[in-house]
Every structure is written in C-alpha cells, then in structure tokens.
Design a protein around this motif. Structure first.
Motif, mmCIF file in Angstrom:
data_model
loop_
_atom_site.group_PDB
_atom_site.id
_atom_site.type_symbol
_atom_site.label_atom_id
_atom_site.label_comp_id
_atom_site.label_asym_id
_atom_site.label_seq_id
_atom_site.Cartn_x
_atom_site.Cartn_y
_atom_site.Cartn_z
ATOM 1 N N ARG A 72 0.836 -1.216 0.000
ATOM 2 C CA ARG A 72 0.000 0.000 0.000
ATOM 3 C C ARG A 72 0.864 1.258 0.000
ATOM 4 N NH1 ARG A 72 -3.071 -0.534 5.418
ATOM 5 N NH2 ARG A 72 -1.039 -1.370 5.965
ATOM 6 N N PHE A 73 0.430 2.251 -0.751
ATOM 7 C CA PHE A 73 1.112 3.542 -0.740
ATOM 8 C C PHE A 73 0.743 4.311 0.523
ATOM 9 C CE2 PHE A 73 1.056 2.705 -5.359
ATOM 10 C CZ PHE A 73 2.416 2.724 -5.578
ATOM 11 N N ILE A 74 -0.514 4.218 0.896
ATOM 12 C CA ILE A 74 -0.997 4.896 2.100
ATOM 13 C C ILE A 74 -1.377 3.827 3.112
ATOM 14 C CG2 ILE A 74 -2.767 6.416 3.061
ATOM 15 C CD1 ILE A 74 -3.009 7.659 0.241
ATOM 16 N N GLN A 75 -0.687 3.820 4.233
ATOM 17 C CA GLN A 75 -0.954 2.829 5.274
ATOM 18 C C GLN A 75 -1.641 3.524 6.447
ATOM 19 O OE1 GLN A 75 2.195 0.163 6.271
ATOM 20 N NE2 GLN A 75 2.766 -0.174 4.149
ATOM 21 N N THR A 76 -2.966 3.638 6.343
ATOM 22 C CA THR A 76 -3.754 4.277 7.383
ATOM 23 C C THR A 76 -3.569 3.536 8.710
ATOM 24 O OG1 THR A 76 -5.378 4.804 5.688
ATOM 25 C CG2 THR A 76 -6.068 5.094 7.966
ATOM 26 N N ILE A 77 -3.587 2.220 8.637
ATOM 27 C CA ILE A 77 -3.366 1.357 9.797
ATOM 28 C C ILE A 77 -2.197 0.453 9.428
ATOM 29 C CG2 ILE A 77 -4.376 -0.403 11.301
ATOM 30 C CD1 ILE A 77 -7.145 0.677 10.414
ATOM 31 N N ASN A 78 -1.263 0.239 10.357
ATOM 32 C CA ASN A 78 -0.085 -0.551 9.995
ATOM 33 C C ASN A 78 -0.460 -1.994 9.667
ATOM 34 O OD1 ASN A 78 0.329 -2.386 12.317
ATOM 35 N ND2 ASN A 78 0.793 -0.530 13.455
ATOM 36 N N THR A 79 0.377 -2.621 8.862
ATOM 37 C CA THR A 79 0.123 -3.960 8.340
ATOM 38 C C THR A 79 -0.096 -4.982 9.444
ATOM 39 O OG1 THR A 79 1.294 -3.533 6.292
ATOM 40 C CG2 THR A 79 1.139 -5.839 6.956
ATOM 41 N N LYS A 80 0.716 -4.933 10.486
ATOM 42 C CA LYS A 80 0.596 -5.901 11.580
ATOM 43 C C LYS A 80 -0.788 -5.821 12.227
ATOM 44 C CE LYS A 80 2.622 -7.521 15.833
ATOM 45 N NZ LYS A 80 3.245 -7.135 17.066
ATOM 46 N N ALA A 81 -1.272 -4.621 12.461
ATOM 47 C CA ALA A 81 -2.585 -4.443 13.091
ATOM 48 C C ALA A 81 -3.706 -4.965 12.185
ATOM 49 C CB ALA A 81 -2.815 -2.976 13.436
ATOM 50 N N VAL A 82 -3.627 -4.671 10.903
ATOM 51 C CA VAL A 82 -4.658 -5.136 9.969
ATOM 52 C C VAL A 82 -4.620 -6.660 9.876
ATOM 53 C CG1 VAL A 82 -5.573 -5.033 7.621
ATOM 54 C CG2 VAL A 82 -4.598 -2.985 8.658
ATOM 55 N N ASN A 83 -3.420 -7.227 9.805
ATOM 56 C CA ASN A 83 -3.309 -8.684 9.740
ATOM 57 C C ASN A 83 -3.882 -9.335 11.004
ATOM 58 O OD1 ASN A 83 -2.430 -9.697 7.280
ATOM 59 N ND2 ASN A 83 -0.692 -10.738 8.206
ATOM 60 N N GLU A 84 -3.678 -8.708 12.157
ATOM 61 C CA GLU A 84 -4.256 -9.230 13.402
ATOM 62 C C GLU A 84 -5.783 -9.175 13.351
ATOM 63 O OE1 GLU A 84 -2.381 -7.119 16.613
ATOM 64 O OE2 GLU A 84 -0.466 -8.134 16.285
ATOM 65 N N MET A 85 -6.329 -8.125 12.759
ATOM 66 C CA MET A 85 -7.787 -8.035 12.598
ATOM 67 C C MET A 85 -8.291 -9.160 11.701
ATOM 68 S SD MET A 85 -8.585 -4.028 11.979
ATOM 69 C CE MET A 85 -7.571 -2.802 12.745
ATOM 70 N N ILE A 86 -7.595 -9.371 10.583
ATOM 71 C CA ILE A 86 -7.999 -10.424 9.642
ATOM 72 C C ILE A 86 -7.930 -11.786 10.330
ATOM 73 C CG2 ILE A 86 -7.399 -11.602 7.498
ATOM 74 C CD1 ILE A 86 -6.353 -8.821 6.507
ATOM 75 N N GLU A 87 -6.866 -12.027 11.071
ATOM 76 C CA GLU A 87 -6.716 -13.302 11.770
ATOM 77 C C GLU A 87 -7.831 -13.488 12.793
ATOM 78 O OE1 GLU A 87 -3.237 -15.931 13.898
ATOM 79 O OE2 GLU A 87 -2.826 -13.855 13.378
ATOM 80 N N THR A 88 -8.181 -12.433 13.500
ATOM 81 C CA THR A 88 -9.274 -12.508 14.481
ATOM 82 C C THR A 88 -10.592 -12.857 13.799
ATOM 83 O OG1 THR A 88 -8.177 -10.912 15.922
ATOM 84 C CG2 THR A 88 -10.547 -11.195 16.231
ATOM 85 N N VAL A 89 -10.852 -12.228 12.656
ATOM 86 C CA VAL A 89 -12.086 -12.517 11.915
ATOM 87 C C VAL A 89 -12.090 -13.975 11.450
ATOM 88 C CG1 VAL A 89 -13.366 -11.997 9.801
ATOM 89 C CG2 VAL A 89 -12.468 -10.133 11.186
ATOM 90 N N LEU A 90 -10.976 -14.423 10.904
ATOM 91 C CA LEU A 90 -10.896 -15.807 10.395
ATOM 92 C C LEU A 90 -11.037 -16.827 11.512
ATOM 93 C CD1 LEU A 90 -8.005 -15.467 7.794
ATOM 94 C CD2 LEU A 90 -10.435 -15.796 7.302
ATOM 95 N N GLU A 91 -10.453 -16.557 12.658
ATOM 96 C CA GLU A 91 -10.476 -17.515 13.761
ATOM 97 C C GLU A 91 -11.811 -17.522 14.512
ATOM 98 O OE1 GLU A 91 -8.228 -19.782 14.484
ATOM 99 O OE2 GLU A 91 -6.905 -19.090 12.887
ATOM 100 N N ASN A 92 -12.575 -16.451 14.409
ATOM 101 C CA ASN A 92 -13.804 -16.349 15.193
ATOM 102 C C ASN A 92 -15.070 -16.272 14.368
ATOM 103 O OD1 ASN A 92 -12.719 -16.070 18.035
ATOM 104 N ND2 ASN A 92 -11.501 -14.584 16.908
ATOM 105 N N ASN A 93 -14.973 -16.565 13.082
ATOM 106 C CA ASN A 93 -16.131 -16.544 12.202
ATOM 107 C C ASN A 93 -16.977 -17.775 12.463
ATOM 108 O OD1 ASN A 93 -17.893 -15.875 10.210
ATOM 109 N ND2 ASN A 93 -16.462 -16.101 8.534
ATOM 110 N N VAL A 94 -18.256 -17.589 12.710
ATOM 111 C CA VAL A 94 -19.161 -18.700 12.929
ATOM 112 C C VAL A 94 -19.898 -18.991 11.644
ATOM 113 C CG1 VAL A 94 -21.142 -19.517 14.237
ATOM 114 C CG2 VAL A 94 -19.447 -18.041 15.337
ATOM 115 N N ILE A 95 -19.755 -20.224 11.166
ATOM 116 C CA ILE A 95 -20.393 -20.616 9.893
ATOM 117 C C ILE A 95 -21.829 -20.986 10.136
ATOM 118 C CG2 ILE A 95 -20.327 -22.236 7.983
ATOM 119 C CD1 ILE A 95 -17.308 -22.476 8.471
#
Length: 95
Positions: A72-95
């Motif tokens: 990304r050219f503009i990193q509003t939120i740092n990569t580590k924080a966004v990746n942690e959000m994605i991981e949280t969503v993936l790990e806690n998604n209820v099918i």
C-alpha cells in the motif's frame, strides 16, 4: 474488524486482474473478450459470492493479505494491526 481490513485491502483488490465490480462489468468483459460467437442456446450468468472468509486457507490467506498490505502507498493502519484483525475474523467466524 472485517470491514476495516476490507477497506485497507480495497485498492489492491480492485487493481487485481481477476477483479470484477458487478454483473454489468462481468457482461461487459465477456462482450469485449469473447470474440467467437457463442453456440445457440447458451445462457450466460454470474452470481455474487458473499462472506468467503470461511473458505480461505488461513495461512495462505494471511500471507497474501500481508503482502498486499505491505504494498500500500498509504498505510492508514499498519500492516501488523490489519493482519491481526484479519486473523481474528478468520479464527472467530461462525459458519
């Protein structure tokens, strides 16, 4: 968190070769790219897939997101924080 992560990845996703905005864009692409007449009786259709998170291989998905976020050219939120959000969503998604 999913919406925040999606927003951070949006530019990368939109610029990928396989991105199709909507049904109209799909049909426009078919019209431009398919030069051979389709056989009689062929029906073209498409459908939107929503909430694909449960089907993404987690390790590979996180690595792909990390790579895209680092580009990304503009990193509003740092990569580590966004990746942690994605991981949280993936790990806690209820099918």
């Amino acid at each position: 968190m999913a919406e925040v992560a999606e927003k951070e990845l949006e530019t990368y996703v939109i610029e990928t070769q396989s991105y199709i905005r909507d049904t109209t864009a799909f049909f426009n692409a078919i019209e431009r790219e398919v030069t051979t007449p389709l056989p009689e009786g062929i029906i073209l259709y498409c459908f939107d897939v929503v909430k694909l998170y449960p089907s993404i291989p987690k390790k590979e998905g996180l690595e792909a997101c990390k790579q895209a976020l680092n580009e990304r050219f503009i990193q509003t939120i740092n990569t580590k924080a966004v990746n942690e959000m994605i991981e949280t969503v993936l790990e806690n998604n209820v099918i």
